[in-house]
Design a protein around this motif. Sequence first.
Motif, short mmCIF file in Angstrom:
data_model
loop_
_atom_site.label_atom_id
_atom_site.label_comp_id
_atom_site.label_asym_id
_atom_site.label_seq_id
_atom_site.Cartn_x
_atom_site.Cartn_y
_atom_site.Cartn_z
N SER A 143 -50.43 -80.92 0.50
CA SER A 143 -50.60 -82.36 0.29
C SER A 143 -52.07 -82.73 0.11
N CYS A 163 -52.83 -82.32 -3.42
CA CYS A 163 -52.21 -83.39 -4.21
C CYS A 163 -52.97 -84.70 -4.07
N PHE A 164 -53.34 -85.06 -2.85
CA PHE A 164 -54.08 -86.30 -2.64
C PHE A 164 -55.45 -86.26 -3.31
N LEU A 197 -54.86 -86.54 -7.19
CA LEU A 197 -54.33 -87.82 -7.67
C LEU A 197 -55.17 -89.00 -7.21
N LEU A 198 -55.30 -89.17 -5.89
CA LEU A 198 -55.96 -90.37 -5.37
C LEU A 198 -57.47 -90.33 -5.53
N THR A 201 -52.61 -81.82 -10.77
CA THR A 201 -52.81 -83.17 -10.23
C THR A 201 -54.07 -83.87 -10.75
N ILE A 214 -51.16 -96.99 -6.61
CA ILE A 214 -50.97 -95.55 -6.75
C ILE A 214 -50.63 -94.93 -5.41
N SER A 215 -51.33 -95.35 -4.36
CA SER A 215 -51.16 -94.71 -3.05
C SER A 215 -49.78 -94.95 -2.46
N ILE A 227 -47.22 -92.48 -3.79
CA ILE A 227 -47.59 -91.14 -3.33
C ILE A 227 -47.21 -90.96 -1.86
N LEU A 253 -43.55 -90.33 -1.75
CA LEU A 253 -43.22 -88.95 -2.07
C LEU A 253 -43.55 -88.02 -0.90
N PHE A 292 -41.58 -83.51 -8.42
CA PHE A 292 -43.00 -83.84 -8.36
C PHE A 292 -43.80 -82.68 -7.73
N MET A 320 -45.97 -82.41 -5.29
CA MET A 320 -46.27 -82.32 -3.86
C MET A 320 -45.35 -81.34 -3.14
#
Length: 283
Positions: free
Chosen positions: A69, A72-73, A76-77, A157, A177-178, A181, A184, A208, A210
């Motif tokens: 994760s 992924c964070f 993406l974030l 990502t 966006i968050s 996420i 998910l 996805f 994650m």
Amino acid sequence: MNRLSGAARSGFSRGLIEFRHMFTTTQDLVAFLLPTVIFMVAMAFLRAVPTGAAGLSIGTLMVTSVLGSNVCFSGLLTVSQALSTEREDGTLLRAKAVPNGMLSYLIGKIVFISGATLVSLVITLTYALVVFDEVTVPGPLGWLKLAAVLVFGLFATMPLGAVLGSVFSSPRMTGFISMPIMGLMAVSGILYPITILPVWVQWIAQAFPMYWLGLGMRSALLPDSALAVEIGQSWRGWETFGVLGLWAVIGLALAPAVLRRMARRESGSSVAARREKAMQRIG
């Protein structure tokens, strides 16, 4: 070629400067370390909570899912927030004005975020190897698999994060966006085995990156007894790299076009207008 290599060198240097700045600024360092510390505390509390897998606890499974994760964070974030923030403050406009400046900017972001993700992974993994007896890296093949999951995860990502950051012109809008996420995250098997969820929810999670990042980390670090709580009692290695690779292809196909479109629309007047709106909100 010289211009491109110059942009690459400039971008790499820019990424290293941002990386050093994060570790020498108290506010940035606390923001970077706090989520990792919170997860470490949660892992420690869940060390004794069984999962049904022989000798494994929820805390043990959570360790490897958290590693996935984090990737992924970050992809993406962090990427989307950086793009939207620096779009608003004019950083992207200044990069656009320099030959190959956008390429240099993007390379810098890749270096910075990849480095920060790697540091977070090393901290969490070191903690896990010391505290959890079940978490091990089984030789060179295990390290190679772990590195492959990390690389595939970042490629799956980061381009998507760049696309999302290009869509939202203000960092205050990245909350949109968050929220999905985090949703998910709730269904991707990070805090508990995904097999306890309804089958239709499991299918959504598997669409996805994650879930597959968490599964890839578990396959590299946990014994085969952990398969008892996995879908199909299998690590599904080919499927893991296939899904992550597919998301990487989608992101790499979309990101260049979206970023070029965003760069063309940037101007001094648009930056000034966004700054004025931000000041009005503060006022």
